[in-house]
Design an enzyme around this catalytic site. Structure first.
Site, PDB file in Angstrom:
ATOM      1  N   ARG A 130       0.772  -1.236   0.000  1.00 22.03           N
ATOM      2  CA  ARG A 130       0.000   0.000   0.000  1.00 22.03           C
ATOM      3  C   ARG A 130       0.811   1.298   0.000  1.00 22.03           C
ATOM      4  O   ARG A 130       0.223   2.395  -0.002  1.00 22.03           O
ATOM      5  CB  ARG A 130      -0.926   0.031   1.227  1.00 22.03           C
ATOM      6  CG  ARG A 130      -0.197   0.129   2.570  1.00 22.03           C
ATOM      7  CD  ARG A 130      -1.187   0.293   3.721  1.00 22.03           C
ATOM      8  NE  ARG A 130      -0.556   0.276   5.018  1.00 22.03           N
ATOM      9  CZ  ARG A 130       0.025   1.328   5.597  1.00 22.03           C
ATOM     10  NH1 ARG A 130       0.069   2.489   4.957  1.00 22.03           N
ATOM     11  NH2 ARG A 130       0.562   1.221   6.798  1.00 22.03           N
ATOM     12  N   ASN A 148       2.727  -8.586  -6.599  1.00 23.19           N
ATOM     13  CA  ASN A 148       1.791  -8.823  -5.498  1.00 23.19           C
ATOM     14  C   ASN A 148       0.419  -8.225  -5.779  1.00 23.19           C
ATOM     15  O   ASN A 148      -0.606  -8.898  -5.642  1.00 23.19           O
ATOM     16  CB  ASN A 148       2.361  -8.238  -4.205  1.00 23.19           C
ATOM     17  CG  ASN A 148       1.456  -8.480  -3.014  1.00 23.19           C
ATOM     18  OD1 ASN A 148       1.414  -9.561  -2.453  1.00 23.19           O
ATOM     19  ND2 ASN A 148       0.701  -7.458  -2.623  1.00 23.19           N
ATOM     20  N   THR A 174      -7.339   3.975  -4.624  1.00 21.65           N
ATOM     21  CA  THR A 174      -6.680   5.199  -4.181  1.00 21.65           C
ATOM     22  C   THR A 174      -7.089   6.378  -5.057  1.00 21.65           C
ATOM     23  O   THR A 174      -7.335   6.222  -6.261  1.00 21.65           O
ATOM     24  CB  THR A 174      -5.154   5.046  -4.216  1.00 21.65           C
ATOM     25  OG1 THR A 174      -4.541   6.309  -3.971  1.00 21.65           O
ATOM     26  CG2 THR A 174      -4.679   4.526  -5.557  1.00 21.65           C
ATOM     27  N   SER A 212       3.120   6.788  -9.122  1.00 17.91           N
ATOM     28  CA  SER A 212       4.109   5.856  -8.590  1.00 17.91           C
ATOM     29  C   SER A 212       3.776   4.465  -9.117  1.00 17.91           C
ATOM     30  O   SER A 212       2.705   4.244  -9.698  1.00 17.91           O
ATOM     31  CB  SER A 212       4.095   5.843  -7.058  1.00 17.91           C
ATOM     32  OG  SER A 212       2.920   5.210  -6.578  1.00 17.91           O
ATOM     33  N   TYR A 214       3.083   1.975  -7.233  1.00 16.93           N
ATOM     34  CA  TYR A 214       1.912   1.583  -6.438  1.00 16.93           C
ATOM     35  C   TYR A 214       0.628   2.098  -7.081  1.00 16.93           C
ATOM     36  O   TYR A 214      -0.339   1.338  -7.270  1.00 16.93           O
ATOM     37  CB  TYR A 214       2.045   2.137  -5.016  1.00 16.93           C
ATOM     38  CG  TYR A 214       0.741   2.277  -4.289  1.00 16.93           C
ATOM     39  CD1 TYR A 214       0.059   1.155  -3.800  1.00 16.93           C
ATOM     40  CD2 TYR A 214       0.152   3.532  -4.098  1.00 16.93           C
ATOM     41  CE1 TYR A 214      -1.149   1.293  -3.144  1.00 16.93           C
ATOM     42  CE2 TYR A 214      -1.053   3.659  -3.443  1.00 16.93           C
ATOM     43  CZ  TYR A 214      -1.706   2.547  -2.973  1.00 16.93           C
ATOM     44  OH  TYR A 214      -2.905   2.677  -2.331  1.00 16.93           O
ATOM     45  N   HIS A 215       0.584   3.379  -7.406  1.00 19.31           N
ATOM     46  CA  HIS A 215      -0.627   3.941  -8.011  1.00 19.31           C
ATOM     47  C   HIS A 215      -0.919   3.294  -9.360  1.00 19.31           C
ATOM     48  O   HIS A 215      -2.081   3.118  -9.739  1.00 19.31           O
ATOM     49  CB  HIS A 215      -0.484   5.458  -8.173  1.00 19.31           C
ATOM     50  CG  HIS A 215      -0.427   6.209  -6.873  1.00 19.31           C
ATOM     51  ND1 HIS A 215       0.725   6.786  -6.397  1.00 19.31           N
ATOM     52  CD2 HIS A 215      -1.376   6.440  -5.940  1.00 19.31           C
ATOM     53  CE1 HIS A 215       0.480   7.364  -5.238  1.00 19.31           C
ATOM     54  NE2 HIS A 215      -0.792   7.163  -4.933  1.00 19.31           N
ATOM     55  N   LYS A 218      -2.928   0.166  -9.040  1.00 17.45           N
ATOM     56  CA  LYS A 218      -4.354   0.424  -8.795  1.00 17.45           C
ATOM     57  C   LYS A 218      -5.078   0.754 -10.102  1.00 17.45           C
ATOM     58  O   LYS A 218      -6.264   0.425 -10.266  1.00 17.45           O
ATOM     59  CB  LYS A 218      -4.520   1.567  -7.789  1.00 17.45           C
ATOM     60  CG  LYS A 218      -3.956   1.277  -6.413  1.00 17.45           C
ATOM     61  CD  LYS A 218      -4.727   0.201  -5.670  1.00 17.45           C
ATOM     62  CE  LYS A 218      -4.273   0.090  -4.234  1.00 17.45           C
ATOM     63  NZ  LYS A 218      -5.053  -0.870  -3.443  1.00 17.45           N
ATOM     64  N   GLN A 241      -9.743   5.850  -2.326  1.00 21.26           N
ATOM     65  CA  GLN A 241      -9.612   6.412  -0.985  1.00 21.26           C
ATOM     66  C   GLN A 241      -8.503   7.445  -0.901  1.00 21.26           C
ATOM     67  O   GLN A 241      -7.492   7.363  -1.586  1.00 21.26           O
ATOM     68  CB  GLN A 241      -9.326   5.287   0.017  1.00 21.26           C
ATOM     69  CG  GLN A 241      -9.192   5.763   1.455  1.00 21.26           C
ATOM     70  CD  GLN A 241      -9.209   4.620   2.442  1.00 21.26           C
ATOM     71  OE1 GLN A 241     -10.215   4.364   3.075  1.00 21.26           O
ATOM     72  NE2 GLN A 241      -8.096   3.940   2.582  1.00 21.26           N
ATOM     73  N   ASN A 273       0.033  11.348  10.107  1.00 19.28           N
ATOM     74  CA  ASN A 273       0.546  10.552  11.225  1.00 19.28           C
ATOM     75  C   ASN A 273       2.033  10.810  11.441  1.00 19.28           C
ATOM     76  O   ASN A 273       2.518  10.856  12.578  1.00 19.28           O
ATOM     77  CB  ASN A 273       0.298   9.065  10.968  1.00 19.28           C
ATOM     78  CG  ASN A 273      -1.127   8.647  11.275  1.00 19.28           C
ATOM     79  OD1 ASN A 273      -1.957   9.475  11.632  1.00 19.28           O
ATOM     80  ND2 ASN A 273      -1.421   7.371  11.139  1.00 19.28           N
ATOM     81  N   ARG A 274       2.758  10.969  10.330  1.00 21.07           N
ATOM     82  CA  ARG A 274       4.200  11.234  10.442  1.00 21.07           C
ATOM     83  C   ARG A 274       4.452  12.572  11.127  1.00 21.07           C
ATOM     84  O   ARG A 274       5.328  12.679  12.008  1.00 21.07           O
ATOM     85  CB  ARG A 274       4.806  11.203   9.027  1.00 21.07           C
ATOM     86  CG  ARG A 274       6.296  11.340   8.975  1.00 21.07           C
ATOM     87  CD  ARG A 274       6.826  10.902   7.603  1.00 21.07           C
ATOM     88  NE  ARG A 274       6.089  11.483   6.494  1.00 21.07           N
ATOM     89  CZ  ARG A 274       6.281  12.708   6.025  1.00 21.07           C
ATOM     90  NH1 ARG A 274       7.188  13.480   6.579  1.00 21.07           N
ATOM     91  NH2 ARG A 274       5.587  13.141   4.991  1.00 21.07           N
ATOM     92  N   ARG A 355       9.611  12.870  -4.243  1.00 19.49           N
ATOM     93  CA  ARG A 355       8.655  12.411  -5.254  1.00 19.49           C
ATOM     94  C   ARG A 355       8.771  13.225  -6.534  1.00 19.49           C
ATOM     95  O   ARG A 355       9.071  14.420  -6.504  1.00 19.49           O
ATOM     96  CB  ARG A 355       7.218  12.518  -4.727  1.00 19.49           C
ATOM     97  CG  ARG A 355       6.974  11.707  -3.470  1.00 19.49           C
ATOM     98  CD  ARG A 355       5.539  11.857  -3.004  1.00 19.49           C
ATOM     99  NE  ARG A 355       5.275  11.065  -1.814  1.00 19.49           N
ATOM    100  CZ  ARG A 355       4.239  10.247  -1.655  1.00 19.49           C
ATOM    101  NH1 ARG A 355       3.355  10.119  -2.625  1.00 19.49           N
ATOM    102  NH2 ARG A 355       4.080   9.574  -0.540  1.00 19.49           N
ATOM    103  N   GLU A 357       6.630  14.975  -8.747  1.00 21.80           N
ATOM    104  CA  GLU A 357       5.252  15.456  -8.774  1.00 21.80           C
ATOM    105  C   GLU A 357       5.241  16.970  -8.898  1.00 21.80           C
ATOM    106  O   GLU A 357       6.270  17.634  -8.702  1.00 21.80           O
ATOM    107  CB  GLU A 357       4.509  15.040  -7.497  1.00 21.80           C
ATOM    108  CG  GLU A 357       5.094  15.612  -6.216  1.00 21.80           C
ATOM    109  CD  GLU A 357       4.380  15.149  -4.956  1.00 21.80           C
ATOM    110  OE1 GLU A 357       3.381  14.434  -5.067  1.00 21.80           O
ATOM    111  OE2 GLU A 357       4.825  15.523  -3.861  1.00 21.80           O
TER     112      GLU A 357
END
Length: 437
Positions: A130, A148, A174, A212, A214-215, A218, A241, A273-274, A355, A357
């Site tokens: 994720r 994966n 995402t 990325s 990851y993206h 998705k 999300q 959170n970071r 990144r 971006e």
């Protein structure tokens, strides 16, 4: 829940999967609500009968825990083994959640057998790597993320078809599939109306613009859903999300054995959170680039509620893939840093962005479908910040300070920029008591 359902939660040991599994079990999807039929019980071996009785079944290969070992950085909160978690849940509530240790991406035969045995009404699909930064860390992590995520999704869809059980697939996607450029208008929920050459009207998927590896997985998931929906009639709800923040829900907070994981490192720690972790340590908040990135946010409690809404409102047979934007609100990263800084007195520091971006972007997102179903989002507020800060203060001695800074870069140019940014990085000095650990 309007009726008890048999639900598989793939990736149910993870940050979003675990609180969602508890939420669904709490809503009545447990072993006591529906007994296996006597005829099936006679035919099936004992272990299989138990599996049929468990209305919520977690499926996980514990790969996220293995990645902790790879990165040398555990969850800030101490999390117990799945067996301990589930035994505590049963002790506290009397409800049963079953656990299957299974790799969805590589153990297709076991997955198909599980689908045929359980015949779930719904499958919630969290079983994907994720983290965008982890997916950009190197060739090994890029290849793992694609293998994966894409194989896992395709195996699930193939197993749904072979099991012939009319299962509704609820997938956690995402907002990143849309990209984070300036769209010039509101991002709709999945589809856009277009005029094709010759004046022909049509509805198409919103163009994909992943940021990325990851993206990108998705986006590939979305195409697989479209094909299996068209070809085999598989019912799918794809949830795009935003960034999840927070750590515990009312259910995971019932007992320390149920505590949810909390990631604070540069690869898996979500930005809010970071920041809160860094504030607890008195470490300057690490803002990437200008901090002008606008992102969608949602509290982890709302994630579980939205999954429940999606399960309760599946697309009818013959309908296309349903898409929801699972977002509570949008905020600019530097504005969040300012909010936390003013609250805690801990300053922010701007680092070279790891990144690839845009430095600044707008993000106007529609979530009208979810709101029409009764979704009342939890917005960023000081009270909830305090709840997360309580967690970070309680467990800050478990933090490994060297893991705070970004360690994955989108390309060589970004890595070199980070090296040249040594002065800004050196300004992020850890308190003496923390640095000595």
């Amino acid at each position: 829940m309007s009726a008890s359902k048999k639900i598989l939660v793939l990736g149910g040991d993870g940050f979003c999967g675990w609180p969602t599994a508890l939420h669904l079990s709490d809503k009545g999807h447990d072993a006591r609500r529906r007994r296996p039929e006597k005829r099936a019980k006679k035919r099936a071996p004992r272990a299989r009968a138990r599996r049929r009785a468990a209305q919520v079944t977690i499926v996980d290969n514990l790969s996220r825990r293995n990645i902790d070992t790879e990165l040398g950085c555990d969850s800030l909160t101490p999390i117990t083994h799945p067996e301990v978690r589930l035994e505590a849940w049963k002790e506290l509530t009397g409800k049963t959640i079953h656990f299957e240790n299974l790799d969805v991406a590589t153990e297709y035969d076991k997955l198909e057998l599980l689908m045929k045995t359980v015949r779930p009404d719904s499958v919630v699909h969290f079983a994907e790597q994720r983290a965008a930064p982890y997916s950009q860390k190197g060739a090994k992590q890029k290849r793992y993320t694609v293998d994966n995520n894409v194989c896992g999704t395709h195996n699930l869809l193939a197993a749904v078809v072979e099991a012939d059980c009319n299962t509704h697939v609820v997938h956690l996607g995402t907002m990143g599939v849309y990209g984070y450029g300036t769209s010039g208008g509101e991002i709709p929920e999945g589809y856009i109306d277009v005029i094709l050459p010759g004046g022909r009207e049509s509805k198409i998927l919103h163009p994909a613009y992943p940021g990325s590896v990851y993206h990108t997985t998705k986006c590939l998931d979305a195409l697989l859903f479209q094909f299996y929906n068209k070809n085999d009639g598989v019912r799918v709800t794809d949830l795009h999300q935003g960034i999840v923040w927070g750590t515990n829900t009312p259910l995971t907070g019932m007992d320390e054995r149920l505590t949810n994981r909390f990631d604070y490192d540069g690869d898996y720690g979500t930005v809010l959170n970071r920041f809160l972790m860094q504030a607890a340590l008195g470490v300057p908040l690490t803002v990437y680039g200008t901090g002008g990135q606008t992102r969608g946010f949602i509290h982890v409690t709302d994630t579980a509620k939205c999954i429940e809404l999606a399960i309760n409102n599946p697309p009818a047979e013959g309908e296309g893939v349903e898409i929801f934007n699972q977002v509570a609100e949008t905020r600019r990263v530097r504005d969040i840093a300012e909010m936390i800084s003013s609250n805690t007195g801990v300053p922010a520091r701007f680092l070279a962005n790891p990144r690839q971006e845009a430095a600044e972007n707008e993000l106007d997102v529609s979530n009208r479908k979810f709101r029409a179903l009764g979704f009342e989002p939890t917005l960023l507020n000081d009270k909830l910040f305090e709840e997360v800060q309580d967690v970070t203060n309680k467990y800050k001695d478990r933090c490994i300070p060297t893991k705070i800074l970004p360690a994955s870069f989108w390309n060589k140019k970004r890595a070199l920029a980070a090296e040249a940014d040594g002065e800004a990085r050196s300004d992020i000095k850890l308190p003496e008591a923390v640095a000595s650990r």
